[in-house]
Structure formats: structure tokens, C-alpha cells
Design an enzyme around this catalytic site. Structure first.
Site, mmCIF file in Angstrom:
data_model
loop_
_atom_site.group_PDB
_atom_site.id
_atom_site.type_symbol
_atom_site.label_atom_id
_atom_site.label_comp_id
_atom_site.label_asym_id
_atom_site.label_seq_id
_atom_site.Cartn_x
_atom_site.Cartn_y
_atom_site.Cartn_z
ATOM 1 N N PRO A 22 34.771 9.543 -20.528
ATOM 2 C CA PRO A 22 35.126 9.694 -19.104
ATOM 3 C C PRO A 22 35.388 8.325 -18.474
ATOM 4 O O PRO A 22 34.666 7.363 -18.754
ATOM 5 C CB PRO A 22 33.879 10.352 -18.491
ATOM 6 C CG PRO A 22 33.160 10.971 -19.636
ATOM 7 C CD PRO A 22 33.455 10.116 -20.837
ATOM 8 N N LEU A 70 30.689 3.976 -18.949
ATOM 9 C CA LEU A 70 30.335 4.333 -20.330
ATOM 10 C C LEU A 70 31.100 3.485 -21.356
ATOM 11 O O LEU A 70 31.164 3.824 -22.528
ATOM 12 C CB LEU A 70 30.586 5.829 -20.578
ATOM 13 C CG LEU A 70 29.635 6.785 -19.846
ATOM 14 C CD1 LEU A 70 30.087 8.228 -20.015
ATOM 15 C CD2 LEU A 70 28.204 6.637 -20.342
ATOM 16 N N GLY A 98 34.422 2.621 -21.796
ATOM 17 C CA GLY A 98 35.639 3.179 -22.397
ATOM 18 C C GLY A 98 36.631 2.133 -22.870
ATOM 19 O O GLY A 98 37.230 2.274 -23.935
ATOM 20 N N SER A 132 36.087 -1.096 -23.813
ATOM 21 C CA SER A 132 35.674 -1.843 -25.014
ATOM 22 C C SER A 132 35.669 -0.945 -26.243
ATOM 23 O O SER A 132 35.841 -1.425 -27.363
ATOM 24 C CB SER A 132 34.314 -2.501 -24.814
ATOM 25 O OG SER A 132 33.348 -1.546 -24.480
ATOM 26 N N ALA A 133 35.510 0.374 -26.044
ATOM 27 C CA ALA A 133 35.556 1.291 -27.200
ATOM 28 C C ALA A 133 36.957 1.285 -27.823
ATOM 29 O O ALA A 133 37.105 1.284 -29.053
ATOM 30 C CB ALA A 133 35.164 2.701 -26.783
ATOM 31 N N ASP A 169 27.912 -3.984 -24.190
ATOM 32 C CA ASP A 169 28.676 -2.798 -24.612
ATOM 33 C C ASP A 169 29.224 -2.973 -26.019
ATOM 34 O O ASP A 169 29.159 -2.073 -26.850
ATOM 35 C CB ASP A 169 29.865 -2.539 -23.673
ATOM 36 C CG ASP A 169 29.429 -2.396 -22.231
ATOM 37 O OD1 ASP A 169 28.208 -2.473 -21.979
ATOM 38 O OD2 ASP A 169 30.301 -2.217 -21.368
#
Length: 334
Positions: free
Chosen positions: A114, A119, A121, A123-124, A166
Site C-alpha cells: 500500500p 511500509l 514501498g 525501497s522494496a 527499511d
């Protein structure tokens, strides 16, 4: 060497304790949340191509669609993250005198994390891209160095203000204790990272506002400026938050659920002393605490995490948080 499709994933992360001290030489504990992830597919092709996703395409139904889209995903989609990751990967290879073979690829991403709810997002997407490139070009990047490289793609290339937490969680996975001691950071450009067994954690829930992308969760905070100026209150509070992570590590190892519950509440209460918190976010925390759970931000706001005692509390959380348009999940960590 012939490659089929390479698929890699990096998961969302939630800060358990100590955040946001990772950007201030503090200590944190983070978990990854396998419920959400950014997935990269990469395969050989004649030209190097980044396939645009919906948020990268500049075609809108009308003026309001454009405005909604910018509120949710900013002025740029995910392609810029992938470009920055490819650039930093290539530069890393050059610095290490690794010659990359001249073979092109097409890369595409898909993310279920999201947006705008803290959360991790962005860096993911970068983490999953780095993993795909490492596999495609057969380049090993040491696990302790990779988070710093990912952070540099965000900060140095894109000017995204971020800390290491993160990326460390997304690279190491599971549950990680991180110590960003100033001396260590200056010597090696990274902290000391230690894996904790996620099986030792108590029952955790997470909740996030479903419509937060449309509601501005952004509140002006001048903590960085005050910290850099040597503001005593900011420095004292940041140190207190960092020490919660240390106490939290002990509580996890001893499986002391009550201590962890209290530490997580204290983390948020300390944050309130030095940061402005939006009403929408205060509402999330207060609602969860009234149900008997602990509650703190997973990141910079929009989603919360805490310890709950039993199914009765969990059911109460689901019902009460739904009333303020928030969704409750149990994080899968391993």
C-alpha cells in the site's frame, strides 16, 4: 549463459521499535511483512527496456484522475526507482572493477505494498531490482553492503530522504536489530545488524488506512533541522527512543510480551513529543489502544503495529478500526 525470466521479491517492512532513530545514529528493530511485496521480472531482450506500469503512464481519464494519481503516487511512478537502482548497480560494479557482460534486458515491476502508509514501498522496488541484477549479471554484493547501496539509489540519485532501517530489514528479512552507532557509521557507512528469531515474537497485528493515499498524511516536521542544530529536547528524545530498541531486544529474547507491549506504546508517545502527528494518525493509534492492544507507527504514519493478547482483542481491533476505514492484518514474517 542463457537466462529465462528472473523473478525477485522484496517485502514491506514494519518498524517494531526505535524508529525513526535510524537516521540519527540510533537503534531500531524491524520486521518484514510478507503480506505485501514488490516483485521484479527481468528477462533478456535486444534493447534495455523498463516496462511502464499504470502509475508510470501519463494518460488520464480527466483532470480529477490526474490529481488523484499524483496524490497517490507522486509525480513519478516506479520507473525512476528502477533507473536509479540500475545506475547504482552499474557504478558499484565499476568501483569493484567488475566488468558487466553486454547483454540487455527488459525489466518490469509489480507492487502490492500500500502506498503512502509507511511500509517502505519505494525501497522494496529498489531492493528487488538489485536482487534481479545481481542474479542476471552474476554479481555478488555482500549482504551488509547492499542496504547502503539501496539507500544511496534513493538519497543520492533521487533525493528521497530516508534512513537505513527499511533497506536493512528488506535485505536481511525476518526480524533484525540494528545499531547505527555514529562511529561505526562513519567508519564503514553502515551499522551493526543482528538477526533475531521471529518465532520469539508475540502476537502482532498491523492496521492501515485504506484511503490514506487520498488524504494527506504529510505533516510538517522539523526534527532533522532541530537535531542538526543540537536541540537538547530532540536529542534526548531520540536517545530515549533508541534505548527502547535495546530494551526491546531483551524483551524479545526473554519472550516478555508485557514489556514489549509497553515499549511499543512508549515509542509512539515519545515520537509525539518532537513530531507533529495528523489527526487521522492519532485516531488510528487511539482506537487500537482502546481495544487493549499496543500501537505505534510502522514507519512515518498511515499504518500502525502492536501487540495483542488474544483473538478477542484481535476481533475488537477489526471491528473498531473498520469504523475509521482502516484494515487490520496479521503480519507474516517468515
Amino acid at each position: 549463459m542463457s537466462h529465462g525470466i528472473i523473478e525477485t521479491t522484496a517485502y514491506a517492512r514494519a518498524g517494531l521499535l526505535g524508529n525513526p532513530t535510524d537516521g540519527y545514529f540510533g537503534k531500531t528493530i524491524s520486521i518484514i511483512v510478507r503480506n505485501f511485496g514488490a516483485r521484479i521480472s527481468l528477462y533478456p531482450s535486444p534493447e534495455l527496456q523498463i516496462e511502464p506500469q499504470e502509475q508510470d503512464i501519463n494518460v488520464y481519464r480527466n483532470i480529477y484522475h490526474l490529481v488523484d494519481s499524483v496524490k497517490l503516487t507522486g509525480y513519478y511512478g516506479g520507473s525512476r526507482l528502477i533507473k536509479a537502482a540500475i545506475k547504482r548497480f552499474c557504478e558499484y560494479a565499476e568501483e569493484q572493477q567488475i566488468r558487466l557482460t553486454s547483454k540487455n534486458f527488459t525489466i518490469r515491476y509489480h507492487s502490492s505494498i500500500p502506498r503512502q502508509v509507511g511500509l517502505a514501498g519505494s525501497s522494496a522496488i529498489i531492493t528487488a531490482t538489485m536482487r534481479a541484477l545481481m542474479e542476471y549479471y552474476q554479481v555478488e554484493i555482500p549482504v551488509e553492503i547492499l542496504p547502503t547501496l539501496i539507500l544511496s539509489a534513493e538519497m543520492d540519485e533521487l533525493g528521497i530522504n530516508a534512513g537505513l532501517q527499511d533497506r536493512v530489514a528488506q535485505v536481511y528479512e525476518g526480524c533484525v536489530y540494528m545499531d547505527f552507532n555514529e562511529e561505526t557509521m562513519q567508519q564503514q557507512r553502515r551499522g551493526n545488524y543482528e538477526r533475531l528469531d521471529p518465532a520469539l515474537l508475540p502476537k502482532l497485528y498491523m492496521a492501515y488506512k485504506i484511503d490514506l493515499g487520498k488524504v494527506s498524511g504529510a505533516v510538517f516536521n522539523d526534527v532533522r533541522a532541530r537535531f542538526d542544530k543540537g536541540d537538547k529536547e530532540v536529542i534526548k528524545t531520540i536517545n530515549e527512543m533508541a534505548s527502547l530498541a535495546e530494551a526491546g531486544k531483551e524483551a524479545i529474547l526473554k519472550q516478555d510480551e508485557k514489556a514489549l507491549h509497553e515499549l511499543m506504546n512508549e515509542n509512539f508517545d515519545l515520537r509525539c513529543k518532537i513530531m507533529n502527528i495528523s489527526d487521522s494518525n492519532k485516531d488510528l493509534i487511539a482506537t487500537a489502544r482502546r481495544c487493549g492492544a499496543s500501537a505505534k507507527f510502522t514507519g512515518s504514519g498511515g499504518s500502525i503495529i502492536g501487540v495483542y493478547k488474544d483473538d478477542e482483542v484481535l476481533n475488537k481491533l477489526v471491528v473498531e478500526l473498520k469504523k475509521i476505514n482502516a484494515r487490520v492484518i496479521k503480519p507474516y514474517i517468515f
